[in-house]
Scaffold this active site. Sequence first.
Site, short mmCIF file in Angstrom:
data_model
loop_
_atom_site.label_atom_id
_atom_site.label_comp_id
_atom_site.label_asym_id
_atom_site.label_seq_id
_atom_site.Cartn_x
_atom_site.Cartn_y
_atom_site.Cartn_z
N PHE A 129 57.69 51.97 13.81
CA PHE A 129 58.91 51.15 13.76
C PHE A 129 59.31 50.84 15.19
O PHE A 129 59.47 51.74 16.02
CB PHE A 129 60.04 51.89 13.06
CG PHE A 129 61.29 51.05 12.89
CD1 PHE A 129 61.44 50.21 11.81
CD2 PHE A 129 62.30 51.09 13.84
CE1 PHE A 129 62.57 49.41 11.65
CE2 PHE A 129 63.44 50.30 13.71
CZ PHE A 129 63.57 49.45 12.61
N ASP A 182 56.88 53.70 22.92
CA ASP A 182 58.22 53.45 22.40
C ASP A 182 58.91 54.80 22.26
O ASP A 182 58.64 55.57 21.33
CB ASP A 182 58.12 52.74 21.05
CG ASP A 182 59.47 52.53 20.37
OD1 ASP A 182 60.46 53.17 20.78
OD2 ASP A 182 59.53 51.76 19.40
N LYS A 238 68.92 54.29 22.32
CA LYS A 238 69.65 55.31 21.57
C LYS A 238 70.42 56.27 22.49
O LYS A 238 71.50 55.93 22.95
CB LYS A 238 68.69 56.05 20.63
CG LYS A 238 68.23 55.18 19.46
CD LYS A 238 67.52 55.96 18.40
CE LYS A 238 67.03 55.09 17.26
NZ LYS A 238 68.09 54.55 16.40
#
Length: 403
Positions: free
Chosen positions: A138, A223, A252
Amino acid sequence: MQPKITRQLFDKVILPVYAPAQFIPVKGKGSRVWDQNGEEYIDFAGGIAVNALGHCHPRLVKALHQQSEKIWHVSNVFTNEPALNLAQKLIDNTFADRIFFANSGAEANEAAFKLARYYAIEKYNPYKTKIIAFHQSFHGRTFFTVSVGGQAKYSDGFGPKPADIIHVPFNNLDAVKAVIDDHTCAVVLEPVQGEGGLTCASLEFLQGVRELCDKYHALLIFDEVQCGMGRTGSLYTYQQYGVTPDILTSAKALGGGFPISAMLTTEDIATVMHPGVHGTTYGGNPLACAVGCEAFDIINTAEVLEGVQKRRAIFIEQLENINDKFRVFREYRGKGLLLGAELQPEFHHKARDFLNVATEFRVMILNAGPNVLRFTPSLIISEEEIREGMMRFAKAVEKVVNA
């Protein structure tokens, strides 16, 4: 007239792409949250690994307050001190020489993928555009990033997808060998797959992919939007493997709750870029970067990073106690406080049920796909809060099991 703010209002005014809990949080402090009715919850979700220092950490509040009285926004027609400060901190503590700031993980990944193709085309040839990614990965919700992501349920239904993207099984080096060639510009992966079930890359796999990228002059992109910034017990997860990427994305926890992201890369790769090739209006926003600087300074300490593994051990101890009674978990996944509990086969496709029932007992958790429960609490959550939250969660498990 101001409408009454209720959960029912959400169903009327917000695009129906989410299914949030029935309560509305209105206040948070540390690892506790209160709803509109004053009910208190223990937060094991952390805003999906965003609130790495809990809610309203006093140092972050102070940094935001101080910057809010100086300057909020200037765009990238001008630079600003907090952005340069945060960029230097990232460079001093990672492999990187150059930083690009954006506002979300998807934007950081979009920049990474565009840079990888641009670099390959500029340095080699216009046909070196293939991106290799992995099943269950993702990377965001923009059309490019959701297409690179390895879950068709997120990318289907929007028309023709960006071309020259290939997906292969994660942790399968032979599968990468079978598709990588001189037309490959990048291999993209999460060292710990987040939304895909909290599967960790093996050391041999990462080492092998690094060697293949070097052989075929392809860039290795990590990532670390979810697994970075202390979440797994080191500043970035790649540092635990000793395998260095060419590009890394971070978001995040980088802002401790304030939206910010960054793409990190080397001087050599950055040299192909020039003004106007890529950009963003809000990226490097002074408010976000001021908070990010403070969050970075708190997280990047031995006390916080070493404490991650201690807290993970307590979580697993408590999950084992629950499992001794109810036999719901098959195994534990992830690293540090990116923690997954895979459900036994008889409870497959019920992860969301556990999440929903947990809120009835005033504890906030997540799922990572239909079969894995996910815990991404504050990196500084107290042992007392872990144990109290797990007592509440045990009651939720009992209810689901006996339903």
